[in-house]
Write a protein that holds these residues in place. Sequence first.
Motif, PDB file in Angstrom:
ATOM      1  N   UNK A  87      16.002 -18.090 -13.192  1.00 40.59           N
ATOM      2  CA  UNK A  87      15.706 -19.158 -12.178  1.00 40.59           C
ATOM      3  C   UNK A  87      15.477 -17.056 -11.232  1.00 40.59           C
ATOM      4  N   UNK A  88      15.883 -17.760 -10.462  1.00 47.53           N
ATOM      5  CA  UNK A  88      15.948 -16.656  -9.744  1.00 47.53           C
ATOM      6  C   UNK A  88      16.653 -15.144  -9.958  1.00 47.53           C
ATOM      7  N   UNK A  89      17.161 -14.733 -10.836  1.00 47.56           N
ATOM      8  CA  UNK A  89      17.954 -13.571 -11.175  1.00 47.56           C
ATOM      9  C   UNK A  89      17.513 -12.900 -11.825  1.00 47.56           C
ATOM     10  N   UNK A  90      17.601 -11.817 -11.908  1.00 51.64           N
ATOM     11  CA  UNK A  90      17.637 -10.366 -12.122  1.00 51.64           C
ATOM     12  C   UNK A  90      18.416  -9.805 -13.160  1.00 51.64           C
ATOM     13  N   UNK A  91      18.551  -9.487 -14.469  1.00 53.89           N
ATOM     14  CA  UNK A  91      19.910  -8.774 -15.032  1.00 53.89           C
ATOM     15  C   UNK A  91      19.263  -8.152 -16.597  1.00 53.89           C
ATOM     16  N   UNK A  92      19.860  -6.445 -16.101  1.00 53.03           N
ATOM     17  CA  UNK A  92      19.259  -5.733 -17.217  1.00 53.03           C
ATOM     18  C   UNK A  92      20.072  -5.274 -17.814  1.00 53.03           C
ATOM     19  N   UNK A  93      20.390  -4.755 -18.309  1.00 48.24           N
ATOM     20  CA  UNK A  93      21.334  -4.121 -19.689  1.00 48.24           C
ATOM     21  C   UNK A  93      20.768  -2.783 -20.313  1.00 48.24           C
ATOM     22  N   UNK A  94      21.756  -1.501 -20.090  1.00 51.83           N
ATOM     23  CA  UNK A  94      21.733  -0.344 -19.867  1.00 51.83           C
ATOM     24  C   UNK A  94      22.517   0.521 -20.824  1.00 51.83           C
ATOM     25  N   UNK A  95      21.505   0.842 -21.692  1.00 53.15           N
ATOM     26  CA  UNK A  95      22.270   1.406 -22.975  1.00 53.15           C
ATOM     27  C   UNK A  95      22.630   2.925 -22.441  1.00 53.15           C
ATOM     28  N   UNK A  96      23.575   3.377 -23.114  1.00 49.11           N
ATOM     29  CA  UNK A  96      24.354   4.705 -22.666  1.00 49.11           C
ATOM     30  C   UNK A  96      25.273   4.920 -21.838  1.00 49.11           C
TER      31      UNK A  96
END
Length: 230
Positions: A87-96
């Motif tokens: 939907x209007x949600x933004x999700x980021x996976x950040x490795x490290x």
Amino acid sequence: RAAIPMSILTDFNPKFLPMSLIGDVYIETGSCEGKSLINAANVGFRSLHGIELLDRHIHTCGQMLLEHGFVPMGNHDHGLSDVFCRGDQYLELIPGSSVRGGLQRAIGPGFGKTTCTIFLDAHHPGEHDDEWEPCDGQCPLLEEVRVILDRLHDGNCAPVLVIDDANQLEDWWWDRYGAGFPKLRREAWPKMAQLKDLLYPAGFTMLTREGILYCWKDHRSPTASELGLT
């Protein structure tokens, strides 16, 4: 002896706090399987960022997001997307590493101008050497807090910090349980007094309940949605 996984954040409206944990932005270190990320998304955060050191957890977390209706938006160095939407949600996976790029990437240019909850971990890593980054040490909590505080000058809306397993900042925990973890060193963990030395001058209040430390400033601006900006 393997480490107990980081607790899953489930209560975003603790009755003993003067404010809700729900805001515009959610950031966490040590996402593991992604359960806290999913919970945060389900209560309404619109911008979410999970930082995870281990490739195997990044993969598991990505699969969990797909199962909960998130759609990948781009390619990832590890073979999965690092950005998802629902939907209007933004999700980021950040490795490290959280302190060598992770938090810096998660904390965007609007930090300090929107409400934000940051879930950190004071728990020990597991018995495997890859579960911590040698350059960061076994518990980089103090450096994580420094990174956060260094970025508050852009606005007056301070994040709420939720620090899991804060008992490990206390000497009594090491006296009682430390012998069971021979690879871990007490001096690698900050003391609670050191955390207070960072947060009190910045105007934060600190409260520990059931091993979880909550840190907030008395003034917290309304969310963008409350202001009618979204």
